[in-house]
Design a protein around this motif. Structure first.
Motif, PDB file in Angstrom:
ATOM      1  N   ILE A   1       4.461  18.028  -4.487  1.00 35.97           N
ATOM      2  CA  ILE A   1       4.954  18.949  -5.505  1.00 35.97           C
ATOM      3  C   ILE A   1       4.036  20.161  -5.617  1.00 35.97           C
ATOM      4  CG2 ILE A   1       5.158  19.191  -8.009  1.00 35.97           C
ATOM      5  CD1 ILE A   1       6.433  16.308  -7.830  1.00 35.97           C
ATOM      6  N   ILE A   2       2.728  19.905  -5.564  1.00 35.28           N
ATOM      7  CA  ILE A   2       1.801  21.043  -5.601  1.00 35.28           C
ATOM      8  C   ILE A   2       2.084  21.972  -4.432  1.00 35.28           C
ATOM      9  CG2 ILE A   2      -0.624  21.741  -5.489  1.00 35.28           C
ATOM     10  CD1 ILE A   2      -1.372  19.118  -6.788  1.00 35.28           C
TER      11      ILE A   2
ATOM     12  N   THR B   1       0.817  -1.213   0.000  1.00 30.10           N
ATOM     13  CA  THR B   1       0.000   0.000   0.000  1.00 30.10           C
ATOM     14  C   THR B   1       0.850   1.262   0.000  1.00 30.10           C
ATOM     15  OG1 THR B   1      -1.567  -1.269   1.310  1.00 30.10           O
ATOM     16  CG2 THR B   1      -2.006   1.067   1.064  1.00 30.10           C
ATOM     17  N   ILE B   2       1.742   1.366   0.982  1.00 27.46           N
ATOM     18  CA  ILE B   2       2.496   2.613   1.099  1.00 27.46           C
ATOM     19  C   ILE B   2       3.431   2.860  -0.094  1.00 27.46           C
ATOM     20  CG2 ILE B   2       4.161   3.871   2.546  1.00 27.46           C
ATOM     21  CD1 ILE B   2       2.573   2.886   4.953  1.00 27.46           C
ATOM     22  N   PRO B   3       4.184   1.841  -0.550  1.00 29.12           N
ATOM     23  CA  PRO B   3       5.007   2.112  -1.741  1.00 29.12           C
ATOM     24  C   PRO B   3       4.176   2.545  -2.947  1.00 29.12           C
ATOM     25  CG  PRO B   3       5.677   0.053  -0.727  1.00 29.12           C
ATOM     26  CD  PRO B   3       4.462   0.514   0.013  1.00 29.12           C
ATOM     27  N   MET B   4       2.973   1.952  -3.083  1.00 29.07           N
ATOM     28  CA  MET B   4       2.168   2.315  -4.246  1.00 29.07           C
ATOM     29  C   MET B   4       1.528   3.692  -4.113  1.00 29.07           C
ATOM     30  SD  MET B   4       0.579  -1.249  -5.611  1.00 29.07           S
ATOM     31  CE  MET B   4      -0.560  -0.473  -6.725  1.00 29.07           C
ATOM     32  N   LEU B   5       1.528   4.211  -2.888  1.00 28.83           N
ATOM     33  CA  LEU B   5       0.976   5.555  -2.693  1.00 28.83           C
ATOM     34  C   LEU B   5       1.992   6.639  -3.039  1.00 28.83           C
ATOM     35  CD1 LEU B   5      -1.078   5.542   0.631  1.00 28.83           C
ATOM     36  CD2 LEU B   5      -1.887   6.074  -1.655  1.00 28.83           C
ATOM     37  N   ILE B   6       3.262   6.220  -3.210  1.00 30.81           N
ATOM     38  CA  ILE B   6       4.312   7.234  -3.346  1.00 30.81           C
ATOM     39  C   ILE B   6       4.079   8.220  -4.504  1.00 30.81           C
ATOM     40  CG2 ILE B   6       6.782   7.488  -3.928  1.00 30.81           C
ATOM     41  CD1 ILE B   6       7.326   5.610  -1.628  1.00 30.81           C
ATOM     42  N   PRO B   7       3.615   7.763  -5.685  1.00 30.19           N
ATOM     43  CA  PRO B   7       3.361   8.770  -6.730  1.00 30.19           C
ATOM     44  C   PRO B   7       2.358   9.839  -6.298  1.00 30.19           C
ATOM     45  CG  PRO B   7       3.313   6.569  -7.657  1.00 30.19           C
ATOM     46  CD  PRO B   7       3.431   6.403  -6.179  1.00 30.19           C
ATOM     47  N   THR B   8       1.283   9.424  -5.614  1.00 31.49           N
ATOM     48  CA  THR B   8       0.291  10.406  -5.150  1.00 31.49           C
ATOM     49  C   THR B   8       0.903  11.334  -4.115  1.00 31.49           C
ATOM     50  OG1 THR B   8      -1.317   8.644  -5.405  1.00 31.49           O
ATOM     51  CG2 THR B   8      -2.074  10.637  -4.337  1.00 31.49           C
ATOM     52  N   ILE B   9       1.652  10.743  -3.179  1.00 31.17           N
ATOM     53  CA  ILE B   9       2.316  11.561  -2.161  1.00 31.17           C
ATOM     54  C   ILE B   9       3.212  12.590  -2.845  1.00 31.17           C
ATOM     55  CG2 ILE B   9       4.040  11.541  -0.313  1.00 31.17           C
ATOM     56  CD1 ILE B   9       3.009   8.763   0.456  1.00 31.17           C
ATOM     57  N   ALA B  10       3.980  12.109  -3.834  1.00 25.93           N
ATOM     58  CA  ALA B  10       4.914  13.009  -4.514  1.00 25.93           C
ATOM     59  C   ALA B  10       4.165  14.116  -5.224  1.00 25.93           C
ATOM     60  CB  ALA B  10       5.758  12.213  -5.509  1.00 25.93           C
TER      61      ALA B  10
ATOM     62  N   CYS C   1       9.364  28.274  -8.173  1.00 24.80           N
ATOM     63  CA  CYS C   1       9.082  27.039  -7.443  1.00 24.80           C
ATOM     64  C   CYS C   1       8.102  26.159  -8.204  1.00 24.80           C
ATOM     65  CB  CYS C   1       8.509  27.345  -6.065  1.00 24.80           C
ATOM     66  SG  CYS C   1       9.745  27.843  -4.907  1.00 24.80           S
ATOM     67  N   VAL C   2       7.053  26.766  -8.744  1.00 23.91           N
ATOM     68  CA  VAL C   2       6.063  25.979  -9.488  1.00 23.91           C
ATOM     69  C   VAL C   2       6.741  25.339 -10.691  1.00 23.91           C
ATOM     70  CG1 VAL C   2       3.986  26.108 -10.890  1.00 23.91           C
ATOM     71  CG2 VAL C   2       4.123  27.389  -8.790  1.00 23.91           C
ATOM     72  N   TRP C   3       7.498  26.161 -11.396  1.00 24.16           N
ATOM     73  CA  TRP C   3       8.162  25.669 -12.597  1.00 24.16           C
ATOM     74  C   TRP C   3       9.137  24.555 -12.248  1.00 24.16           C
ATOM     75  CZ3 TRP C   3       5.570  27.017 -16.533  1.00 24.16           C
ATOM     76  CH2 TRP C   3       6.055  26.746 -17.816  1.00 24.16           C
ATOM     77  N   GLY C   4       9.946  24.807 -11.221  1.00 18.87           N
ATOM     78  CA  GLY C   4      10.976  23.848 -10.817  1.00 18.87           C
ATOM     79  C   GLY C   4      10.368  22.533 -10.367  1.00 18.87           C
ATOM     80  N   SER C   5       9.337  22.627  -9.521  1.00 21.89           N
ATOM     81  CA  SER C   5       8.779  21.387  -8.998  1.00 21.89           C
ATOM     82  C   SER C   5       8.084  20.616 -10.106  1.00 21.89           C
ATOM     83  CB  SER C   5       7.834  21.667  -7.838  1.00 21.89           C
ATOM     84  OG  SER C   5       6.833  22.556  -8.230  1.00 21.89           O
ATOM     85  N   ASN C   6       7.486  21.327 -11.033  1.00 19.23           N
ATOM     86  CA  ASN C   6       6.829  20.648 -12.148  1.00 19.23           C
ATOM     87  C   ASN C   6       7.858  19.967 -13.043  1.00 19.23           C
ATOM     88  OD1 ASN C   6       4.292  20.145 -13.584  1.00 19.23           O
ATOM     89  ND2 ASN C   6       5.389  21.163 -15.231  1.00 19.23           N
ATOM     90  N   TYR C   7       9.001  20.630 -13.210  1.00 20.09           N
ATOM     91  CA  TYR C   7      10.070  20.064 -14.028  1.00 20.09           C
ATOM     92  C   TYR C   7      10.545  18.747 -13.424  1.00 20.09           C
ATOM     93  CZ  TYR C   7      14.601  19.706 -16.357  1.00 20.09           C
ATOM     94  OH  TYR C   7      15.669  19.257 -17.068  1.00 20.09           O
ATOM     95  N   ILE C   8      10.768  18.778 -12.100  1.00 20.54           N
ATOM     96  CA  ILE C   8      11.214  17.566 -11.402  1.00 20.54           C
ATOM     97  C   ILE C   8      10.160  16.479 -11.533  1.00 20.54           C
ATOM     98  CG2 ILE C   8      11.799  16.600  -9.152  1.00 20.54           C
ATOM     99  CD1 ILE C   8      12.898  19.415  -8.466  1.00 20.54           C
ATOM    100  N   ALA C   9       8.887  16.881 -11.366  1.00 19.26           N
ATOM    101  CA  ALA C   9       7.806  15.905 -11.428  1.00 19.26           C
ATOM    102  C   ALA C   9       7.785  15.220 -12.786  1.00 19.26           C
ATOM    103  CB  ALA C   9       6.475  16.593 -11.168  1.00 19.26           C
TER     104      ALA C   9
END
Lengths: 291, 311
Positions: free
Chosen positions: B231-232, B218-227, B293-301
């Motif tokens: 990021i938002i 469960t927790i590993p599969m939640l990581i994309p949502t957490i990330a 920050c928005v741009w940077g975090s989106n880039y990383i995402a």
């Protein structure tokens, strides 16, 4: 297969119940205090278990509270009109963005999106509101900040994009124009998501005090939230005066009266709560978190 | 061959063809123009000594003086630090609590219990911060507050929380988690419900305990949502929650050391001190940092997570 009740399960139920209590009890405290006689609050402080109950605070609220009632009606009026307008504006724009015949729909979506991530902030916003005339009137409470949100636009757009295009095509073959297609076919089919954003807008209007604090100063335009906020800051000001020896002469509302005012402000939210949580949870799931 | 025949559709032609559709865009587009795009030219007052009579075109230019004033004051470091610190704390604790609750609720089989629990967790989300302030006062108020009553019951001395900045970081974090956990939990729970049942069945066949399934599936599969949710939030790390801080703290200067954020500072500079140019300078800095920050975090995402980019 019968499920066993293991220790782990018990622990989970325990934690979940505690958290639920933490979420509800503070609100219950406010509710109970609003029914507690003032003398008892002064003696024992706020308590979940008052020895007696009284509706004195509510009586006072309705007998002397012309100002409160005015503010309350302002909020009701603004929330009602604002929510309806906001939903219509958002739904119409969403329809255009979800309409495949509109060739520039993606560029227009970009037009809305850009202001979400970059804009001038509160100072220009304030100056523009003053300039356009959104100050010291009901329009100031109704339009700036609240009547349209691009986030909701994209939520509805995504939902409308899933409606089969053949519906629009056949309606257009029968001679319907875009307005008819939108109001007769798309909006009724989008009812779930429109309810969701309607609730989002409604809550935002009901809970708003930003427009009041920025754009109006006459008490007759206050919303109930701003009234509550003013009440609290004036009270602490008066208390400071009193503790420094200068006794303020104004009327100081009792503790239970304050809490009663808070309770009538939460009232509509509690009444609508079953819908609120159903549609918002649903809307978040169908709209996708990505929005 | 057909491709060559098709003429490029100009915006004007498109409008002519879909008059009604474009007409329906007008209110939203107008709103966005006035309150979005029109704000941008006003940003130049950050470089002026703005005079309302002269307007933005004729006010006196002062270069970077307004920025200098802000960054040389001791407030700058404090409010920037507070803004970022509070936002990161909010993000971290809300996430932890929401993920734990979502995994726990997922383990419960009683639909009835699940429903009631979910409804109660969501309740605080719909209250305004003003109401939360009343609730807070009922709990920590110095005279009648429940907490102080309990403290004095056990023989302690009452604490005047409204005079003690040291408690306020914790108070703000607790209230934020209290208010937001329901909404975050719903998002995580919706993600968990989408997971493949077969994974759990396979794990059960290989003899995994429920606890192992939680930590290994469960927790590993939640990581994309957490990330994605992180990021938002990180994109908005320079934006303080004005509605929250001002409703709870108001003009109580004693607490500023712990609670003052960029947005409340800009508000005071604009409305109390009445200096739009200085306020704009701070807000200008915030908008630029926020944009990066928005741009940077989106880039990383976009780089790190599949379908992670928001745009």
């Amino acid at each position: 297969m019968k499920r066993k009740l293991t220790w782990g399960k018990v622990l989970i139920y325990f934690c979940l119940t505690i958290t639920a209590l933490i979420c509800v009890l503070p609100l219950l405290l406010v509710f109970i205090v609003s029914f507690t006689p003032e003398s008892e609050i002064v003696r024992n402080g706020y308590s979940f278990f008052p020895k007696e109950l009284s509706i004195e605070a509510y009586k006072m609220l309705f007998e002397n509270g012309i100002e409160v009632i005015q503010c309350y009606l302002n909020s009701v009026f603004i929330t009602g009109i604002g929510t309806i307008l906001a939903v219509i504006i958002t739904a119409m724009a969403s329809y255009a963005l979800a309409n495949p015949f509109v060739k520039y729909r993606n560029q227009i979506a970009m037009y809305f999106f850009i202001t979400m991530i970059f804009n001038g902030g509160m100072v220009p916003w304030y100056m523009i509101c003053k300039k356009v005339g959104f100050s010291e009137n009901y329009l100031a409470l109704l339009i700036p900040n609240l009547i349209f949100s691009p986030f909701n636009l994209f939520l509805v757009r995504n939902y409308m994009s899933t409606i089969p295009m053949s519906l629009m095509e056949s309606a257009k073959l029968d001679g319907a124009n875009d307005l008819q297609v939108a109001f007769k076919i798309y909006f009724p089919l989008s009812k779930p998501i429109l309810s969701t954003i309607g609730l989002f807008y409604g809550i935002a209007y009901w809970n708003d005090w930003w427009n009041s604090i920025m754009l109006v100063s006459e008490p007759r335009y206050y919303t109930i939230q701003y009234y509550l906020m003013k009440l609290k800051s004036e009270l602490s000001f008066m208390r400071n005066l009193q503790s420094s020896g200068m006794v303020g002469s104004g009327f100081i509302p009792t503790e239970s009266l304050q809490m009663a005012t808070a309770i009538i402000t939460i009232g509509p939210i509690i009444l609508l709560y079953p819908f609120l949580q159903r549609y918002i949870v649903k809307g978040l799931i169908i709209g996708g978190v990505k929005g | 061959m057909r491709k060559n025949k098709r003429k490029k559709v100009t915006l004007f032609m498109d409008i002519k063809k879909n008059k009604a559709a474009y007409l329906m865009l007008v209110p939203a587009a107008l709103y966005t123009f006035v309150f979005g795009y029109c704000t941008i030219p006003y940003m130049i007052i950050a470089f002026q000594k703005f005079n309302i009579k002269k307007g933005i075109l004729h006010s006196k230019w002062v270069g970077l003086k307004n920025f200098e004033f802000f960054f040389k004051s001791q407030d700058a470091a404090l409010i920037i630090r507070n803004t970022i610190k509070l936002n990161l704390l909010f993000l971290f604790f809300t996430m932890i609590v929401a993920v734990i609750l979502a995994t726990m609720i997922n383990e419960i089989h009683s639909r009835y219990f699940k429903k009631i629990a979910q409804s109660t967790y969501l309740l605080p989300y719909f209250l305004s911060w003003i109401i939360v302030n009343y609730i807070l006062y009922g709990i920590i108020g110095s005279k009648y507050g429940l907490l102080n009553y309990i403290i004095s019951f056990f023989g302690g001395t009452k604490i005047n929380f409204y005079n003690e900045p040291k408690y306020w970081t914790i108070i703000l974090v607790v209230l934020k988690v209290w208010k937001e956990l329901g909404m975050n939990m719903v998002i995580y729970l919706a993600t968990i419900t989408g997971f493949d049942e077969e994974l759990y069945d396979a794990a059960a066949v290989s003899g995994a305990t429920r606890l192992q399934m939680c930590t290994k599936i469960t927790i590993p599969m939640l990581i994309p949502t957490i990330a994605m949710l992180s990021i938002i939030s990180i994109g908005r790390v320079f934006y303080g929650d004005f509605g929250m801080i001002y409703a709870l703290v108001g003009d109580n200067g004693v607490l500023y050391h712990a609670t003052d954020v960029i947005d409340t500072y800009v508000f005071r500079t604009l409305r109390m001190i009445g200096d739009p140019s200085k306020a704009m300078a701070i807000s200008f800095f915030q908008a630029v940092m926020g944009f990066l920050c928005v741009w940077g975090s989106n880039y990383i995402a976009r780089k790190k997570i599949e379908e992670g980019g928001l745009f």
